[in-house]
Enzyme design. Sequence first.
Site, PDB file in Angstrom:
ATOM      1  N   CYS A  87       0.813  -1.221   0.000  1.00 38.63           N
ATOM      2  CA  CYS A  87       0.000   0.000   0.000  1.00 38.63           C
ATOM      3  C   CYS A  87       0.851   1.278   0.000  1.00 38.63           C
ATOM      4  CB  CYS A  87      -0.977  -0.055   1.161  1.00 38.63           C
ATOM      5  SG  CYS A  87      -2.455   0.873   0.809  1.00 38.63           S
ATOM      6  N   ARG A 120     -12.274   6.529  -1.899  1.00 40.09           N
ATOM      7  CA  ARG A 120     -11.336   5.610  -1.269  1.00 40.09           C
ATOM      8  C   ARG A 120     -11.687   4.177  -1.643  1.00 40.09           C
ATOM      9  NH1 ARG A 120      -7.473   7.057   2.064  1.00 40.09           N
ATOM     10  NH2 ARG A 120      -6.698   5.243   3.176  1.00 40.09           N
ATOM     11  N   HIS A 184      -3.627  -5.439   2.005  1.00 36.03           N
ATOM     12  CA  HIS A 184      -3.304  -4.706   3.215  1.00 36.03           C
ATOM     13  C   HIS A 184      -2.480  -5.422   4.261  1.00 36.03           C
ATOM     14  CE1 HIS A 184      -5.571  -1.568   5.578  1.00 36.03           C
ATOM     15  NE2 HIS A 184      -5.061  -1.024   4.516  1.00 36.03           N
TER      16      HIS A 184
HETATM   17  N1  GLN Z   1      -1.893   6.960   2.142  1.00 33.71           N
HETATM   18  C1  GLN Z   1      -2.009   6.090   1.007  1.00 33.71           C
HETATM   19  C2  GLN Z   1      -3.372   6.164   0.322  1.00 33.71           C
HETATM   20  O1  GLN Z   1      -4.343   6.510   0.952  1.00 33.71           O
HETATM   21  C3  GLN Z   1      -1.720   4.664   1.430  1.00 33.71           C
HETATM   22  C4  GLN Z   1      -2.749   4.120   2.363  1.00 33.71           C
HETATM   23  C5  GLN Z   1      -2.393   2.789   2.936  1.00 33.71           C
HETATM   24  O2  GLN Z   1      -1.231   2.456   3.130  1.00 33.71           O
HETATM   25  N2  GLN Z   1      -3.394   2.027   3.270  1.00 33.71           N
HETATM   26  O3  GLN Z   1      -3.488   5.842  -0.844  1.00 33.71           O
END
Ligand code: GLN
Length: 232
Positions: A87, A120, A184
Amino acid sequence: MVWVYPDLLSTYGDRGNMLILAKRAQQRGIPVETIEVRSDQPLPTHADIYLIGGGEDGPQALAAQRLNTDGGLHRAVNQGAAVFAVCAGYQLLGTSFFAKGAKCQGLELIDIYSDRGESRAVGELAGEVDPRLGLPRLTGFENHGGRTHLGPTVSPLARVNVGIGNDGQTEGAWRGKILGTYSHGPALARNPAIADLLLRWATGYDTLPPVDDSWHDNLRNERFAAARPNPQ
Ligand code: GLN
């Protein structure tokens, strides 16, 4: 094996990846040393595997800055180290990414860049892995605002059939011994075959003795059965 910057990039139980790799190495009699390197420490360059976890925008931007200044990860990769990045850790391996509305300089270790999506991406993630890697279906959970675009010198890790991944079509990326995913946190708990791939890359062994994966398989099957596939 080095766990990179747990003080910044460990929002989602990323320690699990190190524990699973260490356990699976021990089960095969492969000696393993785990080193946790905080972001105010120099990164050792002699390790075989580097793990980089997920994180919120602020810590992600800071981690990229410090890794670029330190230069140790670049040296390790040039010496043939394997990298598994999740991520935020995946995004920062590319040329640029967005954090808190600002474009940030990435590490330029792989030919990807990330911008922001309209919403998101949160939920189950699954896809069929690049057949050249010889791995079963990738499954995981994703939670990110970024969308990632791949250049010609990297390959997608998987074709998505549940969730978003990079852009709703592909998920993750790999080149050489560098592998990044939006799956994740302790992604290796859901995908122990990726742990074994990393161990094979690190040791140079073609195969590893099998271990009992029924716990992982049950988890994977249970979560995949509950996931809602993307419309075709
Ligand atoms: N901050 C990054 C995003 O929102 C990565 C998020 C994460 O590691 N889950 O895309």
